[in-house]
Design a protein around this motif. Structure first.
Motif, PDB file in Angstrom:
ATOM      1  N   THR A  74     -34.568 -13.548  34.398  1.00 58.97           N
ATOM      2  CA  THR A  74     -35.791 -14.165  34.909  1.00 58.97           C
ATOM      3  C   THR A  74     -35.445 -15.312  35.854  1.00 58.97           C
ATOM      4  O   THR A  74     -36.053 -15.442  36.928  1.00 58.97           O
ATOM      5  N   MET A  75     -34.467 -16.132  35.457  1.00 58.55           N
ATOM      6  CA  MET A  75     -34.057 -17.258  36.317  1.00 58.55           C
ATOM      7  C   MET A  75     -33.490 -16.746  37.638  1.00 58.55           C
ATOM      8  O   MET A  75     -33.793 -17.285  38.702  1.00 58.55           O
ATOM      9  N   ILE A  76     -32.690 -15.690  37.570  1.00 55.29           N
ATOM     10  CA  ILE A  76     -32.103 -15.129  38.785  1.00 55.29           C
ATOM     11  C   ILE A  76     -33.192 -14.525  39.664  1.00 55.29           C
ATOM     12  O   ILE A  76     -33.175 -14.689  40.892  1.00 55.29           O
ATOM     13  N   MET A  77     -34.148 -13.844  39.040  1.00 60.02           N
ATOM     14  CA  MET A  77     -35.251 -13.265  39.807  1.00 60.02           C
ATOM     15  C   MET A  77     -36.076 -14.364  40.471  1.00 60.02           C
ATOM     16  O   MET A  77     -36.446 -14.242  41.645  1.00 60.02           O
ATOM     17  N   ASP A  78     -36.343 -15.444  39.737  1.00 59.78           N
ATOM     18  CA  ASP A  78     -37.073 -16.570  40.322  1.00 59.78           C
ATOM     19  C   ASP A  78     -36.305 -17.157  41.502  1.00 59.78           C
ATOM     20  O   ASP A  78     -36.882 -17.461  42.550  1.00 59.78           O
ATOM     21  N   ARG A  79     -34.993 -17.302  41.328  1.00 61.09           N
ATOM     22  CA  ARG A  79     -34.150 -17.846  42.406  1.00 61.09           C
ATOM     23  C   ARG A  79     -34.159 -16.892  43.603  1.00 61.09           C
ATOM     24  O   ARG A  79     -34.241 -17.322  44.749  1.00 61.09           O
ATOM     25  N   PHE A  80     -34.087 -15.589  43.335  1.00 56.82           N
ATOM     26  CA  PHE A  80     -34.125 -14.603  44.402  1.00 56.82           C
ATOM     27  C   PHE A  80     -35.440 -14.686  45.167  1.00 56.82           C
ATOM     28  O   PHE A  80     -35.451 -14.683  46.399  1.00 56.82           O
ATOM     29  N   LEU A  81     -36.556 -14.758  44.426  1.00 52.52           N
ATOM     30  CA  LEU A  81     -37.860 -14.832  45.083  1.00 52.52           C
ATOM     31  C   LEU A  81     -37.978 -16.101  45.919  1.00 52.52           C
ATOM     32  O   LEU A  81     -38.538 -16.083  47.024  1.00 52.52           O
ATOM     33  N   SER A  82     -37.443 -17.206  45.390  1.00 53.15           N
ATOM     34  CA  SER A  82     -37.459 -18.460  46.139  1.00 53.15           C
ATOM     35  C   SER A  82     -36.637 -18.326  47.420  1.00 53.15           C
ATOM     36  O   SER A  82     -37.088 -18.729  48.506  1.00 53.15           O
ATOM     37  N   LEU A  83     -35.429 -17.761  47.296  1.00 52.49           N
ATOM     38  CA  LEU A  83     -34.582 -17.593  48.482  1.00 52.49           C
ATOM     39  C   LEU A  83     -35.194 -16.596  49.460  1.00 52.49           C
ATOM     40  O   LEU A  83     -35.096 -16.781  50.684  1.00 52.49           O
ATOM     41  N   ALA A 146     -23.952 -26.002  43.189  1.00 54.51           N
ATOM     42  CA  ALA A 146     -25.287 -25.770  42.629  1.00 54.51           C
ATOM     43  C   ALA A 146     -25.520 -24.283  42.414  1.00 54.51           C
ATOM     44  O   ALA A 146     -26.047 -23.871  41.389  1.00 54.51           O
ATOM     45  N   SER A 147     -25.115 -23.451  43.375  1.00 56.44           N
ATOM     46  CA  SER A 147     -25.319 -22.014  43.210  1.00 56.44           C
ATOM     47  C   SER A 147     -24.346 -21.433  42.198  1.00 56.44           C
ATOM     48  O   SER A 147     -24.657 -20.477  41.521  1.00 56.44           O
ATOM     49  N   ALA A 148     -23.173 -22.025  42.066  1.00 55.38           N
ATOM     50  CA  ALA A 148     -22.215 -21.552  41.061  1.00 55.38           C
ATOM     51  C   ALA A 148     -22.717 -21.844  39.654  1.00 55.38           C
ATOM     52  O   ALA A 148     -22.521 -21.059  38.741  1.00 55.38           O
ATOM     53  N   CYS A 149     -23.389 -22.964  39.458  1.00 55.44           N
ATOM     54  CA  CYS A 149     -23.901 -23.325  38.147  1.00 55.44           C
ATOM     55  C   CYS A 149     -25.058 -22.441  37.734  1.00 55.44           C
ATOM     56  O   CYS A 149     -25.312 -22.274  36.552  1.00 55.44           O
ATOM     57  N   MET A 150     -25.758 -21.899  38.697  1.00 51.98           N
ATOM     58  CA  MET A 150     -26.936 -21.081  38.389  1.00 51.98           C
ATOM     59  C   MET A 150     -26.554 -19.851  37.584  1.00 51.98           C
ATOM     60  O   MET A 150     -27.293 -19.403  36.721  1.00 51.98           O
ATOM     61  N   PHE A 151     -25.361 -19.292  37.836  1.00 47.71           N
ATOM     62  CA  PHE A 151     -24.971 -18.043  37.197  1.00 47.71           C
ATOM     63  C   PHE A 151     -24.200 -18.251  35.906  1.00 47.71           C
ATOM     64  O   PHE A 151     -23.779 -17.314  35.291  1.00 47.71           O
ATOM     65  N   GLU A 152     -24.007 -19.451  35.472  1.00 45.19           N
ATOM     66  CA  GLU A 152     -23.271 -19.692  34.235  1.00 45.19           C
ATOM     67  C   GLU A 152     -24.167 -19.593  33.046  1.00 45.19           C
ATOM     68  O   GLU A 152     -25.303 -19.694  33.048  1.00 45.19           O
TER      69      GLU A 152
END
Length: 152
Positions: A74-83, A146-152
């Motif tokens: 869900t977090m990755i999808m939200d980040r994808f939609l934002s990007l 910041a983007s590296a921390c998102m996937f941890e």
């Protein structure tokens, strides 16, 4: 005859005692087998209960993993939609700025024709038509922390 009757009684008693001791041996064997079977059944029930407990723990662990992975998705999808939204805005800005630059270049060409002064007007590259070409190949692309921390 008395002696034959007493011999007969002794034989009967011996036979009875022999059969009685055989029955005792058989009863002992049956009792031991019954106790062994009960113990085996108890161990089997314990193994079954342990297996059930292990499966319940595994289900709980898998549900936790599933919830964690679902939250990450869900977090990755939200980040994808934002990007993706940011990318759409940048594409719109690119189109607007490209249009402005074309207008400026058009005006520059008219001025060049009317004034007779030779101007160096570069062609406008269209990166949307060639997305595989990096606009500034001299600058390396570096991932931010910041983007590296998102996937941890």
């Amino acid at each position: 005859m008395a002696s034959s009757s007493s011999t007969s009684n002794q034989t009967t008693q011996t036979t009875r005692s022999t059969s009685s001791s055989e029955e005792d041996i058989i009863d002992n064997r049956k009792r031991k087998r019954m106790i062994s079977n009960r113990e085996s059944a108890r161990r089997s029930r314990q193994r079954k209960q342990q297996h059930l407990d292990d499966l319940v723990n595994q289900v709980a662990h898998l549900k936790e993993d599933n919830a964690r992975i679902s939250m990450q998705a869900t977090m990755i999808m939200d980040r994808f939609l934002s990007l993706d939204s940011d990318n759409a805005v940048l594409r719109a800005q690119l189109a607007e700025l490209t249009g402005r630059l074309q207008s400026v270049n058009s005006v520059s060409r008219m001025l060049e024709e009317f004034s007779g002064v030779d101007m160096d007007i570069p062609e406008i590259p269209d990166p949307l038509m060639r997305p595989w070409q990096i606009p500034c190949p001299a600058q390396p692309i570096v991932a931010s922390s910041a983007s590296a921390c998102m996937f941890e």
